[in-house]
Every structure is written in C-alpha cells, then in structure tokens.
Enzyme design. Structure first.
Site, PDB file in Angstrom:
ATOM      1  N   GLN A  53     -10.045  -4.040  -3.878  1.00  0.00           N
ATOM      2  CA  GLN A  53     -11.382  -3.585  -3.472  1.00  0.00           C
ATOM      3  C   GLN A  53     -12.406  -3.856  -4.568  1.00  0.00           C
ATOM      4  OE1 GLN A  53     -12.261  -1.667  -0.377  1.00  0.00           O
ATOM      5  NE2 GLN A  53     -14.204  -2.470  -1.110  1.00  0.00           N
ATOM      6  N   ARG A  85       0.880  -1.188   0.000  1.00  0.00           N
ATOM      7  CA  ARG A  85       0.000   0.000   0.000  1.00  0.00           C
ATOM      8  C   ARG A  85       0.901   1.216   0.000  1.00  0.00           C
ATOM      9  NH1 ARG A  85      -5.514   1.636   3.127  1.00  0.00           N
ATOM     10  NH2 ARG A  85      -6.205   0.078   1.640  1.00  0.00           N
ATOM     11  N   ARG A 101     -13.561  -8.738   1.231  1.00  0.00           N
ATOM     12  CA  ARG A 101     -12.135  -8.464   1.011  1.00  0.00           C
ATOM     13  C   ARG A 101     -11.333  -9.705   1.390  1.00  0.00           C
ATOM     14  NH1 ARG A 101     -10.385  -3.207   1.101  1.00  0.00           N
ATOM     15  NH2 ARG A 101      -8.471  -4.175   0.355  1.00  0.00           N
ATOM     16  N   ASP A 130     -17.224   7.214  -2.463  1.00  0.00           N
ATOM     17  CA  ASP A 130     -16.037   7.080  -1.615  1.00  0.00           C
ATOM     18  C   ASP A 130     -15.840   8.419  -0.917  1.00  0.00           C
ATOM     19  OD1 ASP A 130     -13.699   6.217  -0.435  1.00  0.00           O
ATOM     20  OD2 ASP A 130     -12.484   6.263  -2.267  1.00  0.00           O
ATOM     21  N   CYS A 185     -16.542   1.735  -0.188  1.00  0.00           N
ATOM     22  CA  CYS A 185     -15.387   0.903   0.196  1.00  0.00           C
ATOM     23  C   CYS A 185     -15.027   1.058   1.668  1.00  0.00           C
ATOM     24  CB  CYS A 185     -14.195   1.217  -0.702  1.00  0.00           C
ATOM     25  SG  CYS A 185     -13.734   2.960  -0.697  1.00  0.00           S
ATOM     26  N   HIS A 229      -7.118   0.706  -6.836  1.00  0.00           N
ATOM     27  CA  HIS A 229      -7.345  -0.151  -5.652  1.00  0.00           C
ATOM     28  C   HIS A 229      -8.017  -1.443  -6.141  1.00  0.00           C
ATOM     29  CE1 HIS A 229      -7.749  -1.351  -1.630  1.00  0.00           C
ATOM     30  NE2 HIS A 229      -8.648  -0.506  -1.169  1.00  0.00           N
TER      31      HIS A 229
END
Ligand code: CP
Length: 317
Positions: free
Chosen positions: A132, A102, A301, A233, A273, A129
């Site tokens: 996700q 990340r 996830r 988001d 998310c 991402h």
C-alpha cells in the site's frame, strides 16, 4: 532471495528503477508490448483476512504479467487446520514460484520467507502493509511530477510532509513511518496518546536506522500544519472489532473534517488506503474533495504491485 516483507526490502537506490517500471507498466497496460515476466509462473495468494483491493489487484496483475494467480483462503488449506507454516512453505515452494500472503501475525510472513524457497510478498500483516505504501508513494510522485518517468518520480517525494491521523499504532501508520523515512519525507502523526507508535515498532524502526524518524502530537491541527498530504485509515482494524466503541470514542477528535483538512497546505492532498468509514475517521466532504486522490491510489496498487513482482522475478535471474 528477494522478498518484500517490509518497506526497506527495496533499498533507496533501487527505487527510481522500480517507480519507472510501475509507470511503464501503467502506460503499456493492455498493449501488445506489455512485458510478461511471469510467463509460465504460478503465484499462490494465501489470505487469512478479507480483501477487495489487494486480492483483485494481485490476481489481475499476475494475470497481466503472464502468470497464473492461485487464491488460497487460509481456511481452505491445511494451514487453517494446524499444519505448520514451515511445512506449508516447503510444500508450496515445490509447486509455485512465489507466495503473496495476507495474515495477522507479521512473524508468519517472516517464517514463510525463512523456510520456503520462493519469494514472499507481504499483502498486509497486523504490523505492516508495504504494498500500500509503495503504491501511495507512486501516486504522490505521479501528481508531483505530472507523470514524468524515471528518477524524478522518487526525487519528488523528498522533503514533503505527510500527516497521519487517528490510530497511529496501526499497520498503516507503522508502514508510513518506515516509508516516509525511506523516501526522504517528513511524517507527523496525531492520535490519542494510548495509540502512539508502539515500543515494538520503535525498536524495529531503530533497527532500520530510522530511530526517532517521526513526530507525534495529540493535537491534530499541529500535525497537519504545513502538510502536503493528510492521511487516515479506519479506526477499527481487522481483528480489533471488540474494541469498536472505545476506539470511536477516543479517536473522534482526530476525524479528518473539512476544517482539519483546510489547516494543511492549500494544495495538500487527501489519501486513505480504503475501505473508508465516512462519518468516522473522515467526513464525506473530504472524500469527495477535488484534492482527494483515494481512487488513484487504489488503482496504483495494480501498477506498483506488478512492478514489485517483476523486480523480484528479475532479481532471481
Ligand atoms: N487497502 C487495502 O489493502 O484494501 P483491501 O483490504 O480491500 O485489500
């Protein structure tokens, strides 16, 4: 070497098997016959940003697959003091079986993949991402097939419409555009015109063969019309904190209110998310709606990322 840096690192033909594996791992979780394809392996997790879902789901997932997760905060290793990405990739490749990363700059994961000799998984960059989006798509497929296993999961996504509201230049918007095209979905985005998908992203989209593969409008009601999924988001992504006041000002017309959600299909689903800022990009009544599936997508996830790791390990054999 199979890496997972962007949505298209799995080809469409590979998706039915991957989704079926995620479903199998979910059903077998905690059972004696649960597969352990990471037995004897250590996977390093290099994180330069905060995380709840990604960190915990990967740590638990690696452990459940028989492996050992090794969490490395960027600032706790020499990378944080200026050691190069290239040297870090080559050194860690001598110790571990894979890297989960990340970071801010998407080129970091590309450079790690280019110079290391172990698989690299993108656990979020400022650009994309993908973990996700695969987990979200799996969550939708489970809903729309009522838990079927196999190819039907992926087929259930084809032709469905997702509407993405707010910061449509963020990593989640970029990733959903790539993912929607890969899964055969339609995507409509709505936000302030200065936050439309970037030229850099449009160039990347064209390179994947999906040029123009989305609709953009500044009218949020137009975007959600006929939508099967309404997605948003946070408006202030990690690293953009100094822009908070201005972002809230220009994005407030794109908040997912009960009225906006009601303008989508009657059986549409709400996704985010997480973490969410209730009262900013989405109202509490939408988060609490029976058609909100935010915690299912968070749970998935774990199952989808386990499937991704298992598929990467299988590709090395
Ligand atoms: N959605 C997501 O990536 O959550 P975290 O930042 O908590 O990992």
């Amino acid at each position: 070497m199979k890496h997972f840096l962007k949505e298209t690192d799995f080809k469409r033909a590979e998706l039915p098997k991957l989704f079926a594996l995620a479903r199998e791992l979910k059903l077998k979780r905690g059972k004696k016959n649960a597969p352990k394809p990471l037995q004897g392996q250590t996977w390093a997790m290099i994180f330069s940003k905060s995380s709840t879902r990604t960190r915990v789901s990967f740590e638990v997932g690696i452990h459940e697959l028989g492996g050992n997760p090794l969490f490395l905060n960027r600032n706790d290793i020499q990378l944080g003091r200026g050691e190069t990405i290239e040297d870090t990739a080559q050194v860690l490749s001598r110790f571990v079986h894979g890297l989960i990363v990340r970071t801010f700059d998407h080129s970091d994961v590309e450079r790690l993949a280019a110079t290391g000799s172990v698989p690299v998984v993108n656990a979020l960059t400022d650009f994309l991402h993908p973990c996700q989006i695969y987990s979200d798509a799996f969550t939708l497929a489970e809903r729309w097939t009522k838990g079927t296993t196999g190819a039907k999961l992926v087929d259930s996504l084809r032709g469905r419409k997702i509407a993405f509201l707010g910061d449509t230049a963020c990593n989640m918007a970029n990733s959903w555009i790539l993912g929607a095209n890969l899964f055969g979905m339609k995507i409509s985005l709505s936000g302030p015109k200065e936050f439309a998908p970037s030229a850099e992203f449009n160039a990347a989209l064209a390179k994947e063969g999906y040029a123009g593969g989305y609709q953009f409008t500044t009218d949020p009601f137009e975007a959600v019309r006929g939508a099967d999924v309404v997605y948003t988001d946070v408006w202030v992504s990690m690293g953009k904190e100094e822009e908070t006041k201005e972002r809230i000002r220009v994005m407030s017309p794109y908040a997912v209110t009960g009225k906006l959600f009601a303008a989508a299909k009657r059986d549409s689903l709400f996704m985010h998310c997480l973490p969410a800022h209730a009262g900013e990009e989405v109202m509490q009544e939408v988060l609490d709606s029976p058609r909100s599936i935010i915690f299912d997508e968070a749970e998935n996830r774990l199952h989808m990322q386990k499937a991704i790791l298992a598929a990467i390990v299988a590709a090395r054999k």
